[in-house]
Motif scaffolding. Structure first.
Motif, PDB file in Angstrom:
ATOM      1  N   GLU A 269      30.587  40.858  61.399  1.00 22.45           N
ATOM      2  CA  GLU A 269      31.777  40.062  61.706  1.00 22.45           C
ATOM      3  C   GLU A 269      31.997  38.988  60.650  1.00 22.45           C
ATOM      4  O   GLU A 269      33.132  38.726  60.224  1.00 22.45           O
ATOM      5  CB  GLU A 269      31.617  39.417  63.085  1.00 22.45           C
ATOM      6  CG  GLU A 269      32.843  38.725  63.613  1.00 22.45           C
ATOM      7  CD  GLU A 269      33.929  39.702  64.032  1.00 22.45           C
ATOM      8  OE1 GLU A 269      35.102  39.424  63.748  1.00 22.45           O
ATOM      9  OE2 GLU A 269      33.595  40.733  64.637  1.00 22.45           O
ATOM     10  N   THR A 270      30.924  38.356  60.192  1.00 18.24           N
ATOM     11  CA  THR A 270      31.021  37.234  59.258  1.00 18.24           C
ATOM     12  C   THR A 270      31.188  37.673  57.813  1.00 18.24           C
ATOM     13  O   THR A 270      31.988  37.100  57.069  1.00 18.24           O
ATOM     14  CB  THR A 270      29.777  36.337  59.370  1.00 18.24           C
ATOM     15  OG1 THR A 270      29.639  35.892  60.721  1.00 18.24           O
ATOM     16  CG2 THR A 270      29.894  35.135  58.449  1.00 18.24           C
ATOM     17  N   HIS A 271      30.450  38.704  57.391  1.00 19.93           N
ATOM     18  CA  HIS A 271      30.384  39.052  55.979  1.00 19.93           C
ATOM     19  C   HIS A 271      31.079  40.363  55.597  1.00 19.93           C
ATOM     20  O   HIS A 271      31.481  40.516  54.434  1.00 19.93           O
ATOM     21  CB  HIS A 271      28.917  39.147  55.537  1.00 19.93           C
ATOM     22  CG  HIS A 271      28.145  37.882  55.712  1.00 19.93           C
ATOM     23  ND1 HIS A 271      28.279  36.801  54.872  1.00 19.93           N
ATOM     24  CD2 HIS A 271      27.240  37.510  56.657  1.00 19.93           C
ATOM     25  CE1 HIS A 271      27.474  35.820  55.270  1.00 19.93           C
ATOM     26  NE2 HIS A 271      26.838  36.225  56.352  1.00 19.93           N
ATOM     27  N   LEU A 272      31.199  41.294  56.510  1.00 25.47           N
ATOM     28  CA  LEU A 272      31.648  42.631  56.130  1.00 25.47           C
ATOM     29  C   LEU A 272      32.884  43.116  56.889  1.00 25.47           C
ATOM     30  O   LEU A 272      33.293  44.261  56.718  1.00 25.47           O
ATOM     31  CB  LEU A 272      30.504  43.649  56.333  1.00 25.47           C
ATOM     32  CG  LEU A 272      29.235  43.387  55.543  1.00 25.47           C
ATOM     33  CD1 LEU A 272      28.151  44.394  55.934  1.00 25.47           C
ATOM     34  CD2 LEU A 272      29.493  43.456  54.047  1.00 25.47           C
ATOM     35  N   ARG A 273      33.444  42.272  57.713  1.00 27.18           N
ATOM     36  CA  ARG A 273      34.580  42.721  58.529  1.00 27.18           C
ATOM     37  C   ARG A 273      35.760  43.162  57.665  1.00 27.18           C
ATOM     38  O   ARG A 273      36.406  44.178  57.949  1.00 27.18           O
ATOM     39  CB  ARG A 273      35.015  41.627  59.501  1.00 27.18           C
ATOM     40  CG  ARG A 273      36.133  42.086  60.435  1.00 27.18           C
ATOM     41  CD  ARG A 273      36.532  41.038  61.455  1.00 27.18           C
ATOM     42  NE  ARG A 273      37.546  41.557  62.352  1.00 27.18           N
ATOM     43  CZ  ARG A 273      37.298  42.236  63.464  1.00 27.18           C
ATOM     44  NH1 ARG A 273      36.046  42.476  63.812  1.00 27.18           N
ATOM     45  NH2 ARG A 273      38.271  42.683  64.209  1.00 27.18           N
ATOM     46  N   SER A 274      36.077  42.413  56.624  1.00 26.32           N
ATOM     47  CA  SER A 274      37.233  42.764  55.794  1.00 26.32           C
ATOM     48  C   SER A 274      37.030  44.116  55.123  1.00 26.32           C
ATOM     49  O   SER A 274      37.977  44.910  54.998  1.00 26.32           O
ATOM     50  CB  SER A 274      37.497  41.680  54.745  1.00 26.32           C
ATOM     51  OG  SER A 274      36.395  41.543  53.868  1.00 26.32           O
ATOM     52  N   THR A 275      35.790  44.405  54.699  1.00 22.00           N
ATOM     53  CA  THR A 275      35.487  45.700  54.093  1.00 22.00           C
ATOM     54  C   THR A 275      35.650  46.821  55.106  1.00 22.00           C
ATOM     55  O   THR A 275      36.267  47.851  54.833  1.00 22.00           O
ATOM     56  CB  THR A 275      34.050  45.709  53.541  1.00 22.00           C
ATOM     57  OG1 THR A 275      33.930  44.719  52.518  1.00 22.00           O
ATOM     58  CG2 THR A 275      33.694  47.070  52.954  1.00 22.00           C
ATOM     59  N   LEU A 276      35.101  46.618  56.300  1.00 19.04           N
ATOM     60  CA  LEU A 276      35.192  47.624  57.353  1.00 19.04           C
ATOM     61  C   LEU A 276      36.643  47.874  57.748  1.00 19.04           C
ATOM     62  O   LEU A 276      37.091  49.022  57.855  1.00 19.04           O
ATOM     63  CB  LEU A 276      34.378  47.176  58.572  1.00 19.04           C
ATOM     64  CG  LEU A 276      34.399  48.093  59.799  1.00 19.04           C
ATOM     65  CD1 LEU A 276      33.807  49.453  59.459  1.00 19.04           C
ATOM     66  CD2 LEU A 276      33.639  47.446  60.955  1.00 19.04           C
ATOM     67  N   GLU A 277      37.407  46.809  57.961  1.00 24.25           N
ATOM     68  CA  GLU A 277      38.796  46.955  58.368  1.00 24.25           C
ATOM     69  C   GLU A 277      39.635  47.637  57.285  1.00 24.25           C
ATOM     70  O   GLU A 277      40.530  48.425  57.588  1.00 24.25           O
ATOM     71  CB  GLU A 277      39.394  45.598  58.706  1.00 24.25           C
ATOM     72  CG  GLU A 277      38.905  45.018  60.030  1.00 24.25           C
ATOM     73  CD  GLU A 277      39.636  43.734  60.391  1.00 24.25           C
ATOM     74  OE1 GLU A 277      40.151  43.066  59.468  1.00 24.25           O
ATOM     75  OE2 GLU A 277      39.702  43.414  61.594  1.00 24.25           O
ATOM     76  N   ALA A 278      39.341  47.340  56.018  1.00 20.57           N
ATOM     77  CA  ALA A 278      40.106  47.956  54.931  1.00 20.57           C
ATOM     78  C   ALA A 278      39.895  49.462  54.906  1.00 20.57           C
ATOM     79  O   ALA A 278      40.846  50.227  54.701  1.00 20.57           O
ATOM     80  CB  ALA A 278      39.693  47.336  53.593  1.00 20.57           C
ATOM     81  N   VAL A 279      38.665  49.899  55.117  1.00 16.62           N
ATOM     82  CA  VAL A 279      38.384  51.332  55.124  1.00 16.62           C
ATOM     83  C   VAL A 279      39.031  51.992  56.339  1.00 16.62           C
ATOM     84  O   VAL A 279      39.630  53.061  56.236  1.00 16.62           O
ATOM     85  CB  VAL A 279      36.863  51.581  55.112  1.00 16.62           C
ATOM     86  CG1 VAL A 279      36.558  53.068  55.307  1.00 16.62           C
ATOM     87  CG2 VAL A 279      36.256  51.098  53.799  1.00 16.62           C
ATOM     88  N   ILE A 280      38.913  51.360  57.501  1.00 15.16           N
ATOM     89  CA  ILE A 280      39.544  51.905  58.706  1.00 15.16           C
ATOM     90  C   ILE A 280      41.042  52.001  58.517  1.00 15.16           C
ATOM     91  O   ILE A 280      41.667  53.014  58.867  1.00 15.16           O
ATOM     92  CB  ILE A 280      39.207  51.038  59.935  1.00 15.16           C
ATOM     93  CG1 ILE A 280      37.716  51.160  60.282  1.00 15.16           C
ATOM     94  CG2 ILE A 280      40.063  51.435  61.140  1.00 15.16           C
ATOM     95  CD1 ILE A 280      37.256  50.204  61.367  1.00 15.16           C
TER      96      ILE A 280
END
Length: 223
Positions: free
Chosen positions: A197-208
């Motif tokens: 949630e703190t460090h990787l959310r933007s990466t995860l959301e971009a791929v999704i």
């Protein structure tokens, strides 16, 4: 992923982002080309790199783009829909809207064309990921993934583009529920959920977003 474009090397990071946007646009249809060019104009004219802020009235944007205000409203909505712009503060009572630039989404959407610009840009934008923390969890392989829903495609893209993050953090995620517009994922622990949630959310959301644009809500739970 690209660091914040301030401090040492900031100029190169700014040019890299504009370069990938421009190169991507030239490989797309005329509509996307014009949309990307309009965003580039906003970035170069008014974007505050230090604070990640873009604040410009619709009338001013219409002059910059040589279009009417209705077109501005439509195009800004389209840029939000693409998740290239994030609305930080809506317009209200004479106050213009405040936007941020979703660099993670822009990079994910343009990734396939980076090599056209050059290997030096690829290395700057996708350097070796930091070493993963020690873990006893064996990362899932493609054959181990469920066969339904969007998660298998998301997982394969994460494995390909972010292998270290996949092995250390994302491989342990499981799907709790999936609807047309939302995806709920379960982490292996409170710590894992908090870190993503703190460090990787933007990466995860971009791929999704790249795999399933209709997904607008992503939730990560620990239980």
């Amino acid at each position: 992923m690209m660091k914040k474009a301030v401090g040492r090397g900031a100029a190169a990071r700014k040019y890299d982002l504009l370069s990938v946007l421009g190169s991507y646009a030239l490989s797309q249809d005329k509509y996307i080309q014009k949309q990307a060019l309009r965003l580039i104009c906003l970035i170069t004219a008014r974007y505050n790199w230090q604070n990640d802020e873009l604040s410009m009235g619709q009338a001013e944007i219409s002059k910059l783009w040589s279009v009417d205000v209705r077109t501005v409203k439509r195009e800004m909505a389209a840029l939000r829909q693409r998740r290239w712009l994030i609305e930080k503060r809506p317009a209200a009572r004479g106050r213009v809207a405040l936007y941020g630039l979703n660099v993670a989404q822009i990079l994910e959407d343009t990734r396939e064309g980076w090599a056209k610009i050059g290997p030096d840009l690829v290395e700057r934008l996708a350097p070796s990921e930091p070493a993963a923390p020690e873990t006893n969890v064996v990362p899932l392989r493609a054959a181990d993934l469920p066969s339904n829903g969007i998660w298998p495609d998301v997982a394969r893209r994460l494995q390909s583009h972010h292998p270290t993050f996949w092995g250390a953090w994302f491989a342990q995620l499981t799907v709790v529920s999936e609807t047309r517009e939302s995806l709920v994922l379960r982490a292996g622990s409170e710590f894992q959920a908090s870190y993503i949630e703190t460090h990787l959310r933007s990466t995860l959301e971009a791929v999704i977003r790249n795999v399933a644009p209709e997904i607008t809500r992503v939730q990560i739970v620990a239980h």
